[in-house]
Design an enzyme around this catalytic site. Structure first.
Site, PDB file in Angstrom:
ATOM      1  N   GLY A   9       1.111  -1.049  -0.318  1.00  0.00           N
ATOM      2  CA  GLY A   9       0.074   0.052  -0.049  1.00  0.00           C
ATOM      3  C   GLY A   9       1.191   1.361   0.604  1.00  0.00           C
ATOM      4  O   GLY A   9       2.107   1.374   0.521  1.00  0.00           O
ATOM      5  N   ARG A  13      -1.719   7.498   4.262  1.00  0.00           N
ATOM      6  CA  ARG A  13      -1.551   8.939   5.837  1.00  0.00           C
ATOM      7  C   ARG A  13      -0.352   8.706   6.383  1.00  0.00           C
ATOM      8  O   ARG A  13      -0.522   9.698   7.874  1.00  0.00           O
ATOM      9  CB  ARG A  13      -3.085   7.755   6.622  1.00  0.00           C
ATOM     10  CG  ARG A  13      -4.561   8.147   6.279  1.00  0.00           C
ATOM     11  CD  ARG A  13      -5.186   7.270   6.595  1.00  0.00           C
ATOM     12  NE  ARG A  13      -4.942   5.505   6.262  1.00  0.00           N
ATOM     13  CZ  ARG A  13      -5.869   4.623   6.267  1.00  0.00           C
ATOM     14  NH1 ARG A  13      -7.086   4.392   7.171  1.00  0.00           N
ATOM     15  NH2 ARG A  13      -5.231   3.312   5.737  1.00  0.00           N
ATOM     16  N   LYS A  20       5.599   3.156   4.363  1.00  0.00           N
ATOM     17  CA  LYS A  20       4.744   2.158   5.820  1.00  0.00           C
ATOM     18  C   LYS A  20       5.508   1.718   7.040  1.00  0.00           C
ATOM     19  O   LYS A  20       5.631   1.801   8.174  1.00  0.00           O
ATOM     20  CB  LYS A  20       3.410   2.608   5.920  1.00  0.00           C
ATOM     21  CG  LYS A  20       2.637   1.999   6.665  1.00  0.00           C
ATOM     22  CD  LYS A  20       0.762   2.085   6.983  1.00  0.00           C
ATOM     23  CE  LYS A  20       0.063   0.993   6.282  1.00  0.00           C
ATOM     24  NZ  LYS A  20      -1.185   1.839   6.442  1.00  0.00           N
ATOM     25  N   THR A  78      -7.144  -4.366  -0.747  1.00  0.00           N
ATOM     26  CA  THR A  78      -5.768  -5.517  -0.194  1.00  0.00           C
ATOM     27  C   THR A  78      -6.353  -6.699  -1.147  1.00  0.00           C
ATOM     28  O   THR A  78      -6.027  -7.570  -1.142  1.00  0.00           O
ATOM     29  CB  THR A  78      -6.680  -5.425   1.043  1.00  0.00           C
ATOM     30  OG1 THR A  78      -7.926  -4.901   1.239  1.00  0.00           O
ATOM     31  CG2 THR A  78      -5.420  -4.537   2.137  1.00  0.00           C
ATOM     32  N   ASP A 102       0.797  -4.127   8.398  1.00  0.00           N
ATOM     33  CA  ASP A 102       0.274  -2.440   9.561  1.00  0.00           C
ATOM     34  C   ASP A 102      -0.494  -3.351  10.701  1.00  0.00           C
ATOM     35  O   ASP A 102      -0.790  -2.252  11.087  1.00  0.00           O
ATOM     36  CB  ASP A 102      -0.324  -1.390   8.952  1.00  0.00           C
ATOM     37  CG  ASP A 102      -2.031  -1.611   8.114  1.00  0.00           C
ATOM     38  OD1 ASP A 102      -1.922  -2.905   8.308  1.00  0.00           O
ATOM     39  OD2 ASP A 102      -2.116  -0.736   8.678  1.00  0.00           O
ATOM     40  N   ALA A 386      43.147  11.836  36.936  1.00  0.00           N
ATOM     41  CA  ALA A 386      42.319  12.413  36.941  1.00  0.00           C
ATOM     42  C   ALA A 386      42.552  13.264  35.795  1.00  0.00           C
ATOM     43  O   ALA A 386      43.823  13.696  35.675  1.00  0.00           O
ATOM     44  CB  ALA A 386      41.445  13.703  37.832  1.00  0.00           C
TER      45      ALA A 386
HETATM   46  C1  UD1 Z   1      -7.995  -2.634   6.900  1.00  0.00           C
HETATM   47  C2  UD1 Z   1      -9.229  -3.539   6.546  1.00  0.00           C
HETATM   48  C3  UD1 Z   1     -10.356  -2.956   7.503  1.00  0.00           C
HETATM   49  C4  UD1 Z   1      -9.394  -4.061   8.640  1.00  0.00           C
HETATM   50  C5  UD1 Z   1      -8.076  -2.698   9.105  1.00  0.00           C
HETATM   51  C6  UD1 Z   1      -7.664  -3.260  10.460  1.00  0.00           C
HETATM   52  C7  UD1 Z   1      -9.371  -3.827   4.099  1.00  0.00           C
HETATM   53  C8  UD1 Z   1      -9.687  -3.313   2.706  1.00  0.00           C
HETATM   54  N1  UD1 Z   1      -9.440  -3.066   5.262  1.00  0.00           N
HETATM   55  O1  UD1 Z   1      -8.146  -1.270   5.952  1.00  0.00           O
HETATM   56  O2  UD1 Z   1     -11.365  -3.565   7.460  1.00  0.00           O
HETATM   57  O3  UD1 Z   1     -10.446  -3.235   9.723  1.00  0.00           O
HETATM   58  O4  UD1 Z   1      -7.293  -3.066   7.397  1.00  0.00           O
HETATM   59  O5  UD1 Z   1      -5.834  -2.360  10.569  1.00  0.00           O
HETATM   60  O6  UD1 Z   1      -8.810  -4.503   3.480  1.00  0.00           O
HETATM   61  N2  UD1 Z   1      -2.725  -2.872   0.677  1.00  0.00           N
HETATM   62  C9  UD1 Z   1      -1.987  -3.368  -0.275  1.00  0.00           C
HETATM   63  N3  UD1 Z   1      -1.853  -3.225  -1.679  1.00  0.00           N
HETATM   64  C10 UD1 Z   1      -3.014  -2.120  -1.366  1.00  0.00           C
HETATM   65  C11 UD1 Z   1      -3.697  -1.390  -0.241  1.00  0.00           C
HETATM   66  C12 UD1 Z   1      -3.144  -1.975   0.668  1.00  0.00           C
HETATM   67  O7  UD1 Z   1      -1.452  -4.428   0.165  1.00  0.00           O
HETATM   68  O8  UD1 Z   1      -3.699  -1.163  -2.444  1.00  0.00           O
HETATM   69  C13 UD1 Z   1      -1.608  -3.422   2.410  1.00  0.00           C
HETATM   70  C14 UD1 Z   1      -0.511  -1.946   3.052  1.00  0.00           C
HETATM   71  O9  UD1 Z   1       0.115  -2.018   2.510  1.00  0.00           O
HETATM   72  C15 UD1 Z   1      -0.936  -3.088   4.277  1.00  0.00           C
HETATM   73  C16 UD1 Z   1      -2.711  -3.834   4.107  1.00  0.00           C
HETATM   74  O10 UD1 Z   1      -2.848  -3.678   3.086  1.00  0.00           O
HETATM   75  O11 UD1 Z   1      -0.351  -2.970   5.002  1.00  0.00           O
HETATM   76  C17 UD1 Z   1      -3.876  -3.203   5.182  1.00  0.00           C
HETATM   77  O12 UD1 Z   1      -3.442  -1.621   4.295  1.00  0.00           O
HETATM   78  P1  UD1 Z   1      -4.909  -0.680   4.773  1.00  0.00           P
HETATM   79  O13 UD1 Z   1      -5.215   1.023   3.836  1.00  0.00           O
HETATM   80  O14 UD1 Z   1      -3.932   0.242   6.063  1.00  0.00           O
HETATM   81  O15 UD1 Z   1      -6.497  -1.018   5.104  1.00  0.00           O
HETATM   82  P2  UD1 Z   1      -7.054  -0.540   5.932  1.00  0.00           P
HETATM   83  O16 UD1 Z   1      -7.375   1.146   6.077  1.00  0.00           O
HETATM   84  O17 UD1 Z   1      -6.092  -0.453   7.667  1.00  0.00           O
HETATM   85 MG    MG Z   2      -4.318  -0.197   7.819  1.00  0.00          MG
END
Ligand code: UD1
Ligand code: MG
Length: 461
Positions: A9, A13, A20, A78, A102, A386
């Site tokens: 990702g 933020r 991250k 994701t 994360d 010293a």
């Molecule tokens: C996600 C979950 C949410 C959950 C939360 C818990 C989804 C859609 N939502 O939200 O339900 O409550 O985690 O912390 O999954 N990533 C990728 N590729 C992408 C996007 C993200 O590999 O295209 C990775 C990011 O690097 C990260 C992880 O997936 O490590 C989670 O992504 P993040 O954007 O943090 O999801 P949240 O909005 O936190």
């Molecule tokens: Mg997250």
């Protein structure tokens, strides 16, 4: 079991140039904790999906034996990340574990409990759930996916904050970002996920609803400690996660029989070892592969990094020790600086404002005040007065000083390296020593003091 870490990702933020998952928690990147918890739960076959700043993430995990998969579209979501690693699980006929990169606070114990729970469900309910996800109740669930269940307690779907209705937003059970998917069933649904209308991302969490619509069973497992499910999406959440991890480590060492005074101020990194009956005073930092032996005390504000402290040592307040060894019974500080592979021998004393660099002090050596000891060996029971300075640098090169046993180096002497001083030598205070001195000899170099009668200050009337 195979496990897939999602780490592609953008981490928008975080507002960071650095990916991250490479931001540090107690000196280790977030991703390290995720890999570590998987390994501690016995997972050996680990894949990682990278995308945004892929090379940096790969470099950070290069010594971890993980398989790397690329997600082309960093805004894919994701679900798209899991599709990008299809080669990892397409033919897998077991549970694929998927974890957000994360989510570093999940513990290996919780993961093991989830695995046990899954086999109990299979054994007693005679069902094979298509997915089991980690959830928890959070007093403030804002930002997380909410877990929507039926009256039997099975999961119907996960709804993301952005798509949730007012009622759904009131649900406090959240998705913790760790899933066990029965891989063939995941394959059945994952290509049918429609991108979110809000963000255009393909949400992995949509797979749950598609599964239950097909009649597959999805269950959730509640983390006993809600801090485990905290996802780290910005720097403040990083700070909170670091605090949670820090207190966990301190509690662990306290339970093993070490005293931690004022734990809110103490920093101990994950590779540190305390051997028992150690006493840590406020504001101490123990970093890297530091080990503290039985009965040792580390005083207020001391910083120790990659350092071995043997038994019954005192490292007194505000001392800094890096890449060095302090042997049993030694006393260091207050305000001492020991660095670059130095050794402070048994029962030796290094006191305030003494700097020791690349030097070995044998047993019972004393250097108690205001000295610089660099590139030297100092024999047992020798006393460094010293203000003694080891002049080890001639402007171009560093040189060694060797001092034997039972030597007395008087205060404010200057020892110009290279230099060899044999055993039982006595050097008078204020000497400039620029040639070797033989066993048992006395050395003095001191301009003669002139006293001029009556030429001092005038008496006040
Ligand atoms: C996600 C979950 C949410 C959950 C939360 C818990 C989804 C859609 N939502 O939200 O339900 O409550 O985690 O912390 O999954 N990533 C990728 N590729 C992408 C996007 C993200 O590999 O295209 C990775 C990011 O690097 C990260 C992880 O997936 O490590 C989670 O992504 P993040 O954007 O943090 O999801 P949240 O909005 O936190
Ligand atoms: Mg997250």
């Amino acid at each position: 079991m195979r496990a897939l870490i999602l780490a592609a990702g953008l981490g928008t933020r975080f507002r960071s140039e650095k990916p991250k998952v490479l931001h540090n928690i107690l000196g280790k990147p977030m991703i390290w904790y995720v890999i570590n918890l998987l390994k501690n739960a016995g997972v050996t076959d680990i894949g990682i999906v990278v995308g945004h700043k892929a090379q940096d993430v790969i470099k950070a995990v290069e010594d971890q034996e993980v398989k790397v998969f690329y997600q082309k579209n960093p805004k894919g979501g994701t679900g798209d990340a899991v599709i990008s690693s299809l080669d990892f699980w397409r033919d897998y006929e077991d549970y694929l574990l998927v974890i957000n990169g994360d989510s570093p606070l999940i513990t290996s114990e919780t993961l093991k409990q989830m695995q046990r729970f899954l086999s109990l469900v299979q054994e007693y309910e005679k069902t094979t759930p298509s997915a089991l996800l980690l959830s928890s109740f959070l007093p403030d669930p804002t930002g997380y996916g909410r877990v929507i269940k039926d009256e039997k307690g099975n999961v119907i779907r996960i709804v993301e904050e952005k798509d949730a209705s007012f009622q759904e937003k009131q649900v406090n059970e959240i998705n913790g970002g760790l899933y066990m998917f029965y891989a063939p069933h995941l394959f059945d649904v994952i290509f049918h996920i429609k991108p979110s209308k809000e963000t255009g991302e393909v949400y992995l969490t949509q797979a749950i609803e598609l599964m239950t619509k097909k009649g597959y069973i999805v269950k959730s497992f509640m983390a006993s400690d809600p801090t485990e499910v905290l996802g780290i999406n910005n720097r403040w959440e990083l700070a909170i996660a670091e605090n949670v991890m820090r207190l966990r480590i301190l509690k662990y060492w306290a339970e093993k029989g070490n005293t931690i005074h004022q734990p809110e101020s103490v920093w101990i990194e994950p590779d540190v070892l305390l051997e028992g009956d150690v006493e840590i005073f406020p504001n101490v930092s123990l970093k890297g592969k530091t080990r503290i032996g039985k009965g040792s005390k580390i005083g207020n504000g001391a910083v120790l990094e990659n350092t071995v402290v043997e038994e019954n040592v005192i490292v007194d307040a505000y001392s800094v020790v890096r890449n060095s060894r302090i042997e049993s019974g030694a006393v260091v500080g207050p305000f001492a600086h020991i660095r670059d592979e130095s050794v402070i021998g048994k029962n030796s004393h290094v006191g305030n404002f003494v700097e020791v660099k690349k030097s070995k002090l044998d047993e019972d050596v004393k250097a108690k005040h205001l000295a610089y000891i660099g590139d030297a060996f100092i024999g047992s029971a020798t006393n460094i007065g010293a203000g003694v300075v080891f002049a080890n640098f001639d402007g171009k090169n560093k040189h060694q000083t060797h001092i034997g046993k039972n030597v007395f180096v008087g205060s404010n002497s200057l020892l110009i390296a290279p230099l060899k001083i044999e055993d039982f030598v006595f050097i008078a205070g204020g000497s400039v020593v620029n040639k070797d001195i033989g066993t048992g000899d006395f050395a003095i170099s001191r301009p003669k003091l002139r006293v001029v009668k009556g030429k001092g200050k005038e008496k006040l009337a």
